[in-house]
Motif scaffolding. Structure first.
Motif, short mmCIF file in Angstrom:
data_model
loop_
_atom_site.label_atom_id
_atom_site.label_comp_id
_atom_site.label_asym_id
_atom_site.label_seq_id
_atom_site.Cartn_x
_atom_site.Cartn_y
_atom_site.Cartn_z
N LEU A 80 -0.84 -17.15 -21.38
CA LEU A 80 -1.58 -18.27 -20.98
C LEU A 80 -0.62 -18.89 -22.60
O LEU A 80 -0.55 -17.78 -24.04
N ASN A 81 0.23 -19.90 -21.96
CA ASN A 81 0.81 -20.93 -22.84
C ASN A 81 2.41 -19.40 -24.43
O ASN A 81 2.30 -19.13 -24.95
N GLY A 82 2.02 -18.17 -22.65
CA GLY A 82 3.41 -17.07 -23.79
C GLY A 82 2.47 -16.21 -24.04
O GLY A 82 2.97 -15.32 -24.60
N ASP A 83 1.41 -16.16 -24.38
CA ASP A 83 0.31 -15.20 -25.18
C ASP A 83 -0.52 -14.67 -24.19
O ASP A 83 -0.81 -14.78 -22.59
N ILE A 84 0.17 -12.92 -23.87
CA ILE A 84 0.36 -12.55 -22.85
C ILE A 84 -1.17 -11.21 -23.49
O ILE A 84 -1.56 -10.83 -24.62
N LYS A 85 -2.44 -11.73 -22.13
CA LYS A 85 -3.69 -11.45 -22.84
C LYS A 85 -4.02 -10.01 -22.43
O LYS A 85 -5.34 -10.06 -22.02
N CYS A 86 -3.24 -9.59 -21.03
CA CYS A 86 -4.05 -8.13 -20.53
C CYS A 86 -2.69 -6.62 -20.89
O CYS A 86 -1.56 -7.39 -20.98
N ASP A 87 -3.14 -5.45 -20.19
CA ASP A 87 -1.76 -4.63 -20.35
C ASP A 87 -1.20 -4.86 -18.72
O ASP A 87 -1.96 -4.84 -17.90
N ILE A 88 -0.54 -4.26 -18.62
CA ILE A 88 0.45 -3.71 -17.06
C ILE A 88 -0.32 -3.35 -15.86
O ILE A 88 -0.39 -3.81 -14.83
N ALA A 89 -1.72 -2.73 -16.26
CA ALA A 89 -2.55 -2.03 -15.17
C ALA A 89 -3.23 -2.85 -15.37
O ALA A 89 -3.67 -2.92 -13.73
N THR A 90 -3.66 -3.71 -16.17
CA THR A 90 -4.64 -5.06 -15.75
C THR A 90 -3.63 -5.99 -14.39
O THR A 90 -4.13 -7.06 -13.54
N LEU B 213 9.25 -14.75 -19.39
CA LEU B 213 9.21 -16.60 -19.20
C LEU B 213 8.87 -16.93 -20.63
O LEU B 213 8.24 -16.86 -21.15
N GLN B 214 9.92 -18.25 -20.80
CA GLN B 214 8.90 -18.28 -22.09
C GLN B 214 7.48 -19.46 -22.14
O GLN B 214 7.77 -20.31 -21.31
N ASN B 215 7.11 -19.29 -22.60
CA ASN B 215 5.60 -20.01 -22.69
C ASN B 215 4.85 -19.72 -21.26
O ASN B 215 4.57 -20.69 -20.89
N ALA B 216 5.26 -19.05 -21.21
CA ALA B 216 5.16 -18.17 -19.11
C ALA B 216 3.49 -18.26 -19.90
O ALA B 216 2.27 -18.22 -20.24
N ASN B 217 2.74 -18.57 -18.74
CA ASN B 217 1.49 -18.75 -18.26
C ASN B 217 1.51 -18.27 -16.55
O ASN B 217 2.01 -18.93 -15.71
N VAL B 218 0.38 -17.42 -16.47
CA VAL B 218 0.00 -16.27 -15.29
C VAL B 218 -1.20 -15.94 -14.70
O VAL B 218 -1.99 -15.24 -16.13
#
Length: 327
Positions: free
Chosen positions: A104-114, A126-131
């Motif tokens: 959210l806004n480039g802040d990664i909220k979880c690990d790759i397993a999740t 990606l810069q400021n990614a929202n995924v």
């Protein structure tokens, strides 16, 4: 080992079948016919929901990769500075369930397993990614809207016929020899479904540039992507090649053994594979594929976004242009 050999054989079966593979394909035709009917009925009965914000789908008709991830990145880079953009995908082979906010806004909220490997590739590249990853894309779109989204890009969203969207379909770089649906052929949606697309792209419609980050003299190519033959252009720069099933989860021990086997200086991997091994502390070279979209495509998408309330008319316009090209 068996798993790797089986996936290599599958690629041969779908793209370069010989007599034995053709016999198997013919025997499986009744199952392909049943599958075709199920998919056709699903699309025919679907009633697309139109959301308050525009949704763009990047998809393909065949199993495996056709360049959806690089194109999705390019679209995000093109439009995210104008519209708060979210990338939504299933998160194939992730260990989590339900909807998960990956970035959210480039802040990664979880690990790759999740998140799964593809979602984490977006989040870290990606810069400021929202995924967001979710099996139910409609739930994820509503969550994105709550978080301020003005545009959604669905990675591999063509099959979501119950969502109103701009459908972009990518053609594979290597044309399948057989035009059947699975299991007799590689098409997961009938080839005739290209007619349902608003925009159809081939490799000549996209600018792609590949560079190697941290190149070494003796690199061994290690990859877990669909259709690894797509990387044939790099084979002669490597001392060896190791192919794994798509989305394979690497272990550090496995990677170290590959380096030793070829006496290599580094592992050459894609961005998708790199996010799975970046914490192993090994020497790694990265295939960095940058895609940029041509002005004509960017203009078409901009028209769709700006005229979203009247997008039925835009869909008709795109389809008329597509039909005119065929004539």
């Amino acid at each position: 080992m068996f798993n790797r050999k089986f996936h290599i054989w599958l690629e041969k079966y779908f793209y370069q079948p010989e007599f034995f593979e053709l016999i198997i394909s013919a025997l499986l035709l009744p199952f392909s016919a049943i599958y075709y009917c199920i998919v056709w009925i699903k699309f025919k009965l679907a009633k697309p929901i139109k959301f308050d914000i525009p949704v763009i789908s990047v998809g393909n008709l065949v199993l495996g990769g056709s360049g959806k991830t690089p194109l999705t990145k390019a679209l995000f880079n093109e439009f995210s500075h104008k519209y708060k953009t979210f990338i939504i995908l299933r998160g194939y082979k992730r260990e989590s369930k339900d909807m998960q906010i990956v970035a959210l806004n480039g802040d990664i909220k979880c690990d790759i397993a999740t998140s799964g490997d593809e979602a984490m590739e977006y989040a870290t590249n990606l810069q400021n990614a929202n995924v967001i990853v979710s099996n139910d894309r409609k739930i994820a779109i509503n969550e994105a809207i709550k978080l301020g989204a003005k545009l959604v890009i669905l990675d591999d969203g063509f099959g979501k016929a119950d969502i109103y969207k701009l459908n972009i379909l990518l053609k594979p770089a290597i044309n399948p020899r057989l035009n059947f649906t699975i299991p007799s052929g590689v098409y997961r949606y009938p080839k005739s479904f290209y007619n349902l697309a608003d925009i159809i792209l081939s490799s000549s419609d996209i600018n792609r540039q590949t560079t190697i980050i941290n190149p070494c003299h003796k690199m061994v190519l290690m990859t877990a992507i669909a259709n690894p033959s797509r990387l044939e252009f790099i084979f002669n720069k490597c001392v060896g090649r190791e192919f794994f099933a798509d989305h394979h989860k690497f272990s550090k021990f496995e990677c170290e053994n590959i380096l030793k086997k070829y006496n290599a200086d580094s592992l050459l991997v894609t961005q998708k594979d790199y996010v799975k091994i970046k914490d192993f502390g090994l020497s790694v070279s990265i295939l960095d594929l940058k895609t940029t979209i041509l002005p004509n495509l960017a203009n078409k998408i901009e028209i769709f976004i700006k005229n979203y309330k009247n997008s039925d008319t835009i869909h008709q316009k795109f389809k008329k242009e597509k039909y005119a090209k065929k004539q």
